[in-house]
Design a protein around this motif. Structure first.
Motif, PDB file in Angstrom:
ATOM      1  N   ILE A 171       0.712  -1.332   0.087  1.00 52.27           N
ATOM      2  CA  ILE A 171       0.016   0.092  -0.016  1.00 52.27           C
ATOM      3  C   ILE A 171       0.875   1.285   0.105  1.00 52.27           C
ATOM      4  O   ILE A 171       1.953   1.376   0.470  1.00 52.27           O
ATOM      5  N   GLN A 172       0.477   2.534  -0.635  1.00 54.39           N
ATOM      6  CA  GLN A 172       1.191   3.635  -0.661  1.00 54.39           C
ATOM      7  C   GLN A 172       0.104   4.734  -0.314  1.00 54.39           C
ATOM      8  O   GLN A 172      -0.955   4.462  -0.454  1.00 54.39           O
ATOM      9  N   PRO A 173       0.462   5.550   0.516  1.00 58.17           N
ATOM     10  CA  PRO A 173      -0.383   6.618   0.999  1.00 58.17           C
ATOM     11  C   PRO A 173      -0.679   7.759  -0.377  1.00 58.17           C
ATOM     12  O   PRO A 173      -0.010   7.533  -1.340  1.00 58.17           O
ATOM     13  N   LYS A 174      -1.536   8.824   0.055  1.00 53.20           N
ATOM     14  CA  LYS A 174      -1.438   9.853  -0.768  1.00 53.20           C
ATOM     15  C   LYS A 174       0.146  10.682  -0.590  1.00 53.20           C
ATOM     16  O   LYS A 174       0.307  11.098   0.553  1.00 53.20           O
ATOM     17  N   ILE A 175       0.748  11.135  -1.768  1.00 54.38           N
ATOM     18  CA  ILE A 175       2.097  11.579  -1.600  1.00 54.38           C
ATOM     19  C   ILE A 175       2.017  13.068  -2.189  1.00 54.38           C
ATOM     20  O   ILE A 175       1.777  13.139  -3.537  1.00 54.38           O
TER      21      ILE A 175
ATOM     22  N   GLU B  60       3.074  14.817  -5.549  1.00 55.79           N
ATOM     23  CA  GLU B  60       4.610  14.855  -5.613  1.00 55.79           C
ATOM     24  C   GLU B  60       5.049  13.759  -6.694  1.00 55.79           C
ATOM     25  O   GLU B  60       4.252  12.562  -6.976  1.00 55.79           O
ATOM     26  N   TYR B  61       6.116  14.191  -7.426  1.00 57.37           N
ATOM     27  CA  TYR B  61       6.532  13.364  -8.361  1.00 57.37           C
ATOM     28  C   TYR B  61       6.841  11.762  -8.382  1.00 57.37           C
ATOM     29  O   TYR B  61       6.378  10.970  -8.961  1.00 57.37           O
ATOM     30  N   ALA B  62       7.281  11.486  -6.837  1.00 63.32           N
ATOM     31  CA  ALA B  62       7.808  10.016  -6.630  1.00 63.32           C
ATOM     32  C   ALA B  62       6.595   9.247  -6.234  1.00 63.32           C
ATOM     33  O   ALA B  62       6.274   9.003  -4.868  1.00 63.32           O
ATOM     34  N   GLY B  63       5.531   9.080  -6.927  1.00 62.59           N
ATOM     35  CA  GLY B  63       4.253   8.239  -6.400  1.00 62.59           C
ATOM     36  C   GLY B  63       2.842   8.780  -6.624  1.00 62.59           C
ATOM     37  O   GLY B  63       1.988   8.198  -6.986  1.00 62.59           O
ATOM     38  N   ALA B  64       2.900  10.087  -5.961  1.00 69.74           N
ATOM     39  CA  ALA B  64       1.513  10.973  -6.322  1.00 69.74           C
ATOM     40  C   ALA B  64       0.528  10.153  -5.787  1.00 69.74           C
ATOM     41  O   ALA B  64       0.271   9.754  -4.640  1.00 69.74           O
ATOM     42  N   ALA B  65      -0.670   9.843  -6.570  1.00 72.23           N
ATOM     43  CA  ALA B  65      -1.749   9.045  -6.097  1.00 72.23           C
ATOM     44  C   ALA B  65      -1.747   7.684  -6.691  1.00 72.23           C
ATOM     45  O   ALA B  65      -2.971   6.752  -6.965  1.00 72.23           O
ATOM     46  N   GLY B  66      -0.367   7.075  -6.672  1.00 64.19           N
ATOM     47  CA  GLY B  66      -0.444   5.604  -7.096  1.00 64.19           C
ATOM     48  C   GLY B  66      -0.024   5.260  -8.438  1.00 64.19           C
ATOM     49  O   GLY B  66      -0.195   6.130  -9.295  1.00 64.19           O
ATOM     50  N   GLY B  67       1.088   4.300  -8.794  1.00 61.69           N
ATOM     51  CA  GLY B  67       1.750   4.224  -9.885  1.00 61.69           C
ATOM     52  C   GLY B  67       1.118   3.060 -10.828  1.00 61.69           C
ATOM     53  O   GLY B  67       0.640   2.221 -10.487  1.00 61.69           O
ATOM     54  N   PHE B  68       1.298   3.443 -12.384  1.00 62.08           N
ATOM     55  CA  PHE B  68       1.380   2.463 -13.490  1.00 62.08           C
ATOM     56  C   PHE B  68       2.401   2.526 -14.074  1.00 62.08           C
ATOM     57  O   PHE B  68       3.378   3.269 -14.126  1.00 62.08           O
ATOM     58  N   ILE B  69       2.197   1.429 -15.045  1.00 62.32           N
ATOM     59  CA  ILE B  69       3.203   1.685 -16.342  1.00 62.32           C
ATOM     60  C   ILE B  69       2.595   1.360 -17.691  1.00 62.32           C
ATOM     61  O   ILE B  69       1.516   0.780 -17.714  1.00 62.32           O
ATOM     62  N   ASP B  70       3.343   1.713 -18.898  1.00 60.70           N
ATOM     63  CA  ASP B  70       2.792   1.570 -19.963  1.00 60.70           C
ATOM     64  C   ASP B  70       3.257  -0.159 -20.536  1.00 60.70           C
ATOM     65  O   ASP B  70       3.858  -0.600 -19.781  1.00 60.70           O
TER      66      ASP B  70
ATOM     67  N   ARG C 106      -8.560  16.887  -4.888  1.00 58.12           N
ATOM     68  CA  ARG C 106      -9.489  15.800  -4.440  1.00 58.12           C
ATOM     69  C   ARG C 106      -9.903  14.769  -5.490  1.00 58.12           C
ATOM     70  O   ARG C 106     -11.185  14.116  -5.422  1.00 58.12           O
ATOM     71  N   GLN C 107      -9.358  14.840  -6.778  1.00 59.97           N
ATOM     72  CA  GLN C 107      -9.857  14.037  -7.605  1.00 59.97           C
ATOM     73  C   GLN C 107      -9.372  12.518  -7.622  1.00 59.97           C
ATOM     74  O   GLN C 107      -9.934  11.630  -8.248  1.00 59.97           O
ATOM     75  N   TYR C 108      -8.488  12.123  -6.642  1.00 55.65           N
ATOM     76  CA  TYR C 108      -7.983  10.959  -6.309  1.00 55.65           C
ATOM     77  C   TYR C 108      -8.502  10.454  -4.968  1.00 55.65           C
ATOM     78  O   TYR C 108      -7.595   9.862  -4.126  1.00 55.65           O
ATOM     79  N   GLU C 109      -9.432  10.695  -4.260  1.00 54.14           N
ATOM     80  CA  GLU C 109      -9.861  10.293  -3.085  1.00 54.14           C
ATOM     81  C   GLU C 109     -10.840   8.909  -3.012  1.00 54.14           C
ATOM     82  O   GLU C 109     -11.668   8.920  -2.925  1.00 54.14           O
ATOM     83  N   ASP C 110      -9.857   7.890  -3.198  1.00 56.99           N
ATOM     84  CA  ASP C 110     -10.182   6.739  -3.119  1.00 56.99           C
ATOM     85  C   ASP C 110      -9.264   5.636  -2.455  1.00 56.99           C
ATOM     86  O   ASP C 110      -8.333   5.956  -2.021  1.00 56.99           O
ATOM     87  N   ASN C 111      -9.515   4.457  -2.546  1.00 55.81           N
ATOM     88  CA  ASN C 111      -8.724   3.426  -2.107  1.00 55.81           C
ATOM     89  C   ASN C 111      -8.539   2.092  -3.213  1.00 55.81           C
ATOM     90  O   ASN C 111      -9.064   1.217  -3.144  1.00 55.81           O
ATOM     91  N   CYS C 112      -7.906   2.522  -4.173  1.00 58.86           N
ATOM     92  CA  CYS C 112      -7.930   1.729  -5.527  1.00 58.86           C
ATOM     93  C   CYS C 112      -6.776   0.807  -5.611  1.00 58.86           C
ATOM     94  O   CYS C 112      -5.757   1.249  -4.967  1.00 58.86           O
ATOM     95  N   GLU C 113      -6.886  -0.019  -6.361  1.00 58.71           N
ATOM     96  CA  GLU C 113      -6.010  -0.954  -7.016  1.00 58.71           C
ATOM     97  C   GLU C 113      -5.085  -0.179  -8.066  1.00 58.71           C
ATOM     98  O   GLU C 113      -5.581   0.581  -8.834  1.00 58.71           O
ATOM     99  N   ILE C 114      -3.711  -0.256  -7.576  1.00 58.28           N
ATOM    100  CA  ILE C 114      -2.633   0.174  -8.418  1.00 58.28           C
ATOM    101  C   ILE C 114      -1.580  -0.817  -9.015  1.00 58.28           C
ATOM    102  O   ILE C 114      -1.698  -1.836  -8.577  1.00 58.28           O
TER     103      ILE C 114
ATOM    104  N   TYR D  44      -3.715   1.975  -3.278  1.00 63.37           N
ATOM    105  CA  TYR D  44      -3.408   3.456  -2.940  1.00 63.37           C
ATOM    106  C   TYR D  44      -4.544   3.688  -2.016  1.00 63.37           C
ATOM    107  O   TYR D  44      -5.589   3.263  -1.981  1.00 63.37           O
ATOM    108  N   ASN D  45      -4.223   4.341  -0.666  1.00 64.86           N
ATOM    109  CA  ASN D  45      -5.057   4.789   0.210  1.00 64.86           C
ATOM    110  C   ASN D  45      -4.871   6.080   0.383  1.00 64.86           C
ATOM    111  O   ASN D  45      -4.005   6.746   0.986  1.00 64.86           O
TER     112      ASN D  45
END
Length: 333
Positions: free
Chosen positions: A111-115, A125-135, A155-163, A210-211
């Motif tokens: 899990i990662q928090p909101k950064i 912030e650059y290193a993680g923000a609201a959860g990471g993905f790759i192409d 508050r556009q990413y106020e969720d606990n979603c899978e990343i 992401y939480n």
């Protein structure tokens, strides 16, 4: 749940002075450790004098991020590891939402928090923000950050979603999963080792989440600044190593070839900008990758999930289609 907050340190006394107070104040649920990579400043004596409750684990040399944590965590007994950069300011009740998710969701391993940005607290912030993905080609991006474009937190990413990946700046993981996956890859030294670990967890069927209920502020670049050629070298080299380990076998060589062509284009761009040290860093990264390829290939597991990406080419969307906001990639309003 037994939680250990572990802060990796190397000659970071100024960061410890600034950020340890918030960690101590707002982490009553945790045992706090500083894992020291053989610092030569007064870090250890400072902790002993001003924060005697903090436990210290000493590594014999500067092992970098990956090996530094791998070695230190051998000596720490906990159900959950919270790996926290020394340039992180935490907030009140930052641990409870994370622990609640772990308790209620057995398949959630990381899990990662909101950064948010410590210097501009209304921005991600650059290193993680609201959860990471790759192409498809292994380029990382985040909800809230695509390449160098950072979104304002509305508050556009106020969720606990899978990343897909959680930031190493503030990285929570079940110790049992960390041990099962043999921790970070020592060959990475630093940069993208957390993405590699998350990818390996994903291939094993674990969930990364992401939480938004937990918020921290990250300075970023406190150890190695964003524009440093060494960071360029490590990012390009480690990304190729990560692809080699985790791509589905039927896609491995075609994706690697495509990625290396894109790396070449990036190198040409550095040349045109007069950034010769960064161009040379990419060349060195590719040379190191060739040297490590056979060793890295042997680290592949028996199964690689083909559904690892949610955007085919973030390079195309960002540089050609001019899409710089995560939700715009999918038409989310």
């Amino acid at each position: 749940m037994k939680l250990a907050v572990v802060i990796l340190n190397w000659n970071g006394i100024l960061l410890l002075e600034k950020f340890l107070p918030s960690v101590v104040q707002y982490s009553p649920e945790a045992t706090i450790y500083v894992a020291d990579n053989a610092s030569t400043d007064d870090s250890i004596s400072y902790i002993k004098v001003f924060f005697p409750s903090i436990k210290i684990v000493k590594n014999d040399s500067n092992l970098g991020f990956a090996s530094g944590y791998n070695e230190a965590l051998k000596h720490i007994d906990a159900e959950i590891y919270a790996l926290v950069n020394s340039d992180i300011e935490v907030t009140e009740n930052w641990l409870q939402p994370i622990l609640k998710t772990f308790e209620n969701e057995p398949k959630t391993a990381i899990i990662q928090p909101k950064i948010l940005d410590y210097k501009r607290k209304e921005y991600f912030e650059y290193a993680g923000a609201a959860g990471g993905f790759i192409d498809q080609y292994g380029y990382p991006y985040c909800r809230g950050r695509i390449f160098d474009t950072l979104e304002k937190d509305t508050r556009q990413y106020e969720d606990n979603c899978e990343i897909f990946w959680a930031s190493g700046a503030c990285f929570f993981i079940r110790s049992s999963v960390y041990k099962t996956l043999h921790g970070f890859d020592d060959d990475f030294f630093a940069h993208q080792e957390e993405i590699d670990l998350c990818w390996r967890a994903f291939n094993k069927g674990y969930k990364i989440k992401y939480n938004s209920g937990s918020v921290v502020y990250h300075v970023g670049g406190a150890t190695l600044q964003q524009g440093h050629p060494m960071k360029t070298y490590l990012n390009f080299r480690n990304s190729l190593l990560m692809l080699t380990k985790n791509l589905p076998k039927e896609k491995l060589y075609t994706i690697l070839l495509g990625r290396m062509i894109l790396d070449g284009i990036a190198g040409i761009q550095f040349l045109t900008q007069g950034k010769f040290k960064h161009f040379w860093a990419i060349l060195k990264a590719h040379g190191a990758f060739y040297t490590l390829f056979s060793i890295t290939y042997k680290k592949r597991s028996n199964f690689q999930n083909a559904k690892y990406y949610n955007t085919k080419s973030i390079v195309y969307f960002y540089f050609i289609k001019k899409i710089s906001v995560f939700n715009d990639l999918f038409g989310i309003k």
